[in-house]
Write an enzyme that holds these catalytic residues in place. Structure first.
Site, PDB file in Angstrom:
ATOM      1  N   ARG A  60       0.828  -1.224   0.000  1.00  0.00           N
ATOM      2  CA  ARG A  60       0.000   0.000   0.000  1.00  0.00           C
ATOM      3  C   ARG A  60       0.856   1.265   0.000  1.00  0.00           C
ATOM      4  O   ARG A  60       0.478   2.263  -0.608  1.00  0.00           O
ATOM      5  CB  ARG A  60      -0.938  -0.002   1.209  1.00  0.00           C
ATOM      6  CG  ARG A  60      -2.056  -0.992   1.015  1.00  0.00           C
ATOM      7  CD  ARG A  60      -2.924  -1.073   2.232  1.00  0.00           C
ATOM      8  NE  ARG A  60      -4.096  -1.888   1.951  1.00  0.00           N
ATOM      9  CZ  ARG A  60      -4.879  -2.390   2.880  1.00  0.00           C
ATOM     10  NH1 ARG A  60      -4.638  -2.158   4.157  1.00  0.00           N
ATOM     11  NH2 ARG A  60      -5.911  -3.114   2.549  1.00  0.00           N
ATOM     12  N   LYS A 115     -19.923 -16.627   1.085  1.00  0.00           N
ATOM     13  CA  LYS A 115     -21.374 -16.507   1.250  1.00  0.00           C
ATOM     14  C   LYS A 115     -22.075 -15.705   0.162  1.00  0.00           C
ATOM     15  O   LYS A 115     -21.552 -14.703  -0.306  1.00  0.00           O
ATOM     16  CB  LYS A 115     -21.657 -15.810   2.577  1.00  0.00           C
ATOM     17  CG  LYS A 115     -21.257 -16.624   3.784  1.00  0.00           C
ATOM     18  CD  LYS A 115     -21.613 -15.835   5.006  1.00  0.00           C
ATOM     19  CE  LYS A 115     -21.311 -16.589   6.277  1.00  0.00           C
ATOM     20  NZ  LYS A 115     -21.424 -15.668   7.419  1.00  0.00           N
ATOM     21  N   GLY A 123     -10.837  -8.523  -2.115  1.00  0.00           N
ATOM     22  CA  GLY A 123     -10.557  -9.532  -1.096  1.00  0.00           C
ATOM     23  C   GLY A 123      -9.707 -10.712  -1.482  1.00  0.00           C
ATOM     24  O   GLY A 123      -8.589 -10.563  -1.962  1.00  0.00           O
ATOM     25  N   GLY A 164     -13.098  -3.604  -0.246  1.00  0.00           N
ATOM     26  CA  GLY A 164     -14.470  -3.122  -0.063  1.00  0.00           C
ATOM     27  C   GLY A 164     -14.843  -2.043  -1.065  1.00  0.00           C
ATOM     28  O   GLY A 164     -15.966  -2.010  -1.571  1.00  0.00           O
TER      29      GLY A 164
HETATM   30  P1  AMP Z   1     -14.928 -13.999   0.519  1.00  0.00           P
HETATM   31  O1  AMP Z   1     -14.238 -13.157   1.556  1.00  0.00           O
HETATM   32  O2  AMP Z   1     -16.409 -13.925   0.562  1.00  0.00           O
HETATM   33  O3  AMP Z   1     -14.367 -13.796  -0.867  1.00  0.00           O
HETATM   34  O4  AMP Z   1     -14.654 -15.495   0.951  1.00  0.00           O
HETATM   35  C1  AMP Z   1     -13.379 -16.033   0.942  1.00  0.00           C
HETATM   36  C2  AMP Z   1     -13.379 -17.245   1.811  1.00  0.00           C
HETATM   37  O5  AMP Z   1     -14.302 -18.191   1.323  1.00  0.00           O
HETATM   38  C3  AMP Z   1     -12.035 -17.937   1.841  1.00  0.00           C
HETATM   39  O6  AMP Z   1     -11.516 -17.854   3.129  1.00  0.00           O
HETATM   40  C4  AMP Z   1     -12.352 -19.360   1.447  1.00  0.00           C
HETATM   41  O7  AMP Z   1     -11.685 -20.312   2.237  1.00  0.00           O
HETATM   42  C5  AMP Z   1     -13.843 -19.455   1.684  1.00  0.00           C
HETATM   43  N1  AMP Z   1     -14.444 -20.493   0.837  1.00  0.00           N
HETATM   44  C6  AMP Z   1     -14.319 -20.644  -0.489  1.00  0.00           C
HETATM   45  N2  AMP Z   1     -14.942 -21.753  -0.908  1.00  0.00           N
HETATM   46  C7  AMP Z   1     -15.519 -22.323   0.177  1.00  0.00           C
HETATM   47  C8  AMP Z   1     -16.298 -23.493   0.378  1.00  0.00           C
HETATM   48  N3  AMP Z   1     -16.626 -24.299  -0.644  1.00  0.00           N
HETATM   49  N4  AMP Z   1     -16.712 -23.770   1.639  1.00  0.00           N
HETATM   50  C9  AMP Z   1     -16.373 -22.955   2.658  1.00  0.00           C
HETATM   51  N5  AMP Z   1     -15.635 -21.832   2.530  1.00  0.00           N
HETATM   52  C10 AMP Z   1     -15.210 -21.519   1.299  1.00  0.00           C
END
Ligand code: AMP
Length: 400
Positions: free
Chosen positions: A31, A202, A358, A381
């Protein structure tokens, strides 16, 4: 950055919110490096620079007596490294604003650099306090915002302070310009086909993003944990995979929306499943809609990789947000790796690829492929909100 900098102070908001270890040493200076072109440009034009940034969340981590933990959150931690990178002395004001800060700023000469203490040491910062903004604005003849990572926050140093400068005295810095230009290449008249790859944990974190991308893109590839809520919406069985029961109806309506909009929405045909959320768990590859009992999907499978890669390689514009599986564990990182490679290959063949937000950024960096895609965003974000179609307050404050 078309301002008159010569012999004047320019107030520059940067993002020096860097990770520190237990000894308060910087563990990743990306950064800081990202802000150097803007700072150097102003110095080279014969100007002086007054730098503002936040570091961490000092107000959330007050000491037991209610005071700020200055030792932990002071920007003093970045002074010597910044000075080394700029190859010039950097002065430090132990207060964000006040008599000392003002005097130090007023005494600056051409080419000199002053770093103010953490903007979040001031209570008014996060509240967009007008009086704090006016006092900070008095330190500069111009205002430049180069803190893309904070542009979605309507704070004093990112937004309110800009109200005290007219359009000839405020501007985006080079990093902000670059981020906005690259996001625009996806959002406005993208070269088609446009493929959006969305993954991560999610659905609930990415509802607005999915809605927007279904409207905008030709193809939407869904991987990661969120895919299983969609699999359930289609009537599949998902065992112990991450499913948001209360978002199954939403997933159904997103599937319908894709159909109505003529957007091709792809779910992973197969998955690597495990019998525990564990790096050493037993694994097998199955149809994503037939995950039984205690098993859970932790990565996309080889058929999904092949199908997704084919779509990616036939695209002219690619946007990627979120990993395809639990890439932090080697056993479930292959899907994310293969998608990163497909993006790199498409880029080599002339596509424009943006990795924004992210964990997909972390994944691309970890795989050493950051230089093989067109652009890797520095703002998690902020990039997410921009791609959702929102106007960022820090952007509006400069353009307005
Ligand atoms: P995000 O911050 O929403 O982009 O989520 C990233 C996180 O999602 C990472 O830490 C991954 O380990 C988790 N992730 C990705 N695929 C899966 C999965 N199939 N089941 C559980 N966690 C997951």
């Amino acid at each position: 950055m078309n301002l008159d900098f010569k012999d004047k102070n320019t107030l520059v908001r940067v993002d020096f919110n860097v990770p520190l270890n237990d000894k308060y040493e910087i563990t990743d200076d990306t950064r800081i490096r990202a802000a150097l072109p803007t700072i150097k440009h102003i110095i080279n034009q014969g100007g002086a620079v007054v730098i503002m940034s936040h570091l961490g969340r000092p107000m959330k981590k007050l000491k037991p007596d209610g005071s700020i933990n200055v030792e932990k959150f002071t920007l003093q931690h970045v002074v010597s490294h910044l000075s080394y990178l700029l190859n010039t002395a950097v002065q430090f004001s132990p207060e964000t604003i006040g008599k000392t800060a003002m005097q130090m700023a007023f005494e600056l000469k051409a080419g000199e650099v002053l770093l103010l203490e953490n903007t979040r040491f001031e209570e008014g910062e996060k509240k967009g306090d007008k009086d704090l903004a006016r006092r900070l604005a008095s330190l500069g003849h111009n205002y430049v915002n180069d803190a893309f990572g904070s542009a979605h926050r309507a704070h004093v140093s990112t937004t309110t302070v800009a109200d005290f400068f007219d359009k000839d005295h405020k501007s985006f810095g080079f990093l902000m310009e670059k981020e906005l230009k690259n996001a625009n290449r996806v959002l406005n008249n993208p070269e088609r086909p446009l493929t959006a790859i969305v993954g991560g944990a999610k659905v609930s974190d990415k509802i607005l993003l999915l809605e927007k991308l279904i409207e905008l893109a030709d193809n939407v590839l869904i991987g990661g944990g969120m895919a299983y809520t969609f699999v359930r919406a289609q009537g599949g069985t998902t065992g112990k995979s991450l499913v948001e029961e209360d978002k199954i109806d939403l997933a159904k309506s997103l599937l319908k929306k894709a159909e109505a909009d003529g957007t091709k929405l792809y779910l992973p045909q197969d998955s690597i499943i495990a019998d525990a959320f564990n790096a050493d768990a037993n694994t097998k590859t199955v149809n994503s809609a037939k995950i039984e009992g205690e098993w859970m999907g932790l990565d996309i499978g080889p058929k999904a990789v092949a199908e997704f890669s084919e779509v990616i390689k036939n695209s002219k514009t690619i946007l990627w947000n979120g990993p395809m599986g639990v890439f932090e564990m080697a056993a479930f990182s292959e899907g994310t790796k293969a998608i990163a490679q497909a993006c790199a290959e498409a880029t080599k063949n002339g596509a424009f690829s943006l990795v924004g937000g992210g964990d997909s950024v972390a994944a691309v960096n970890q795989m050493g492929l950051a230089d093989e895609v067109s652009y890797v965003s520095t703002g998690g974000g902020a990039m997410l909100e921009l791609l959702e179609g929102k106007t960022l307050p820090g952007v509006a404050a400069i353009q307005g």
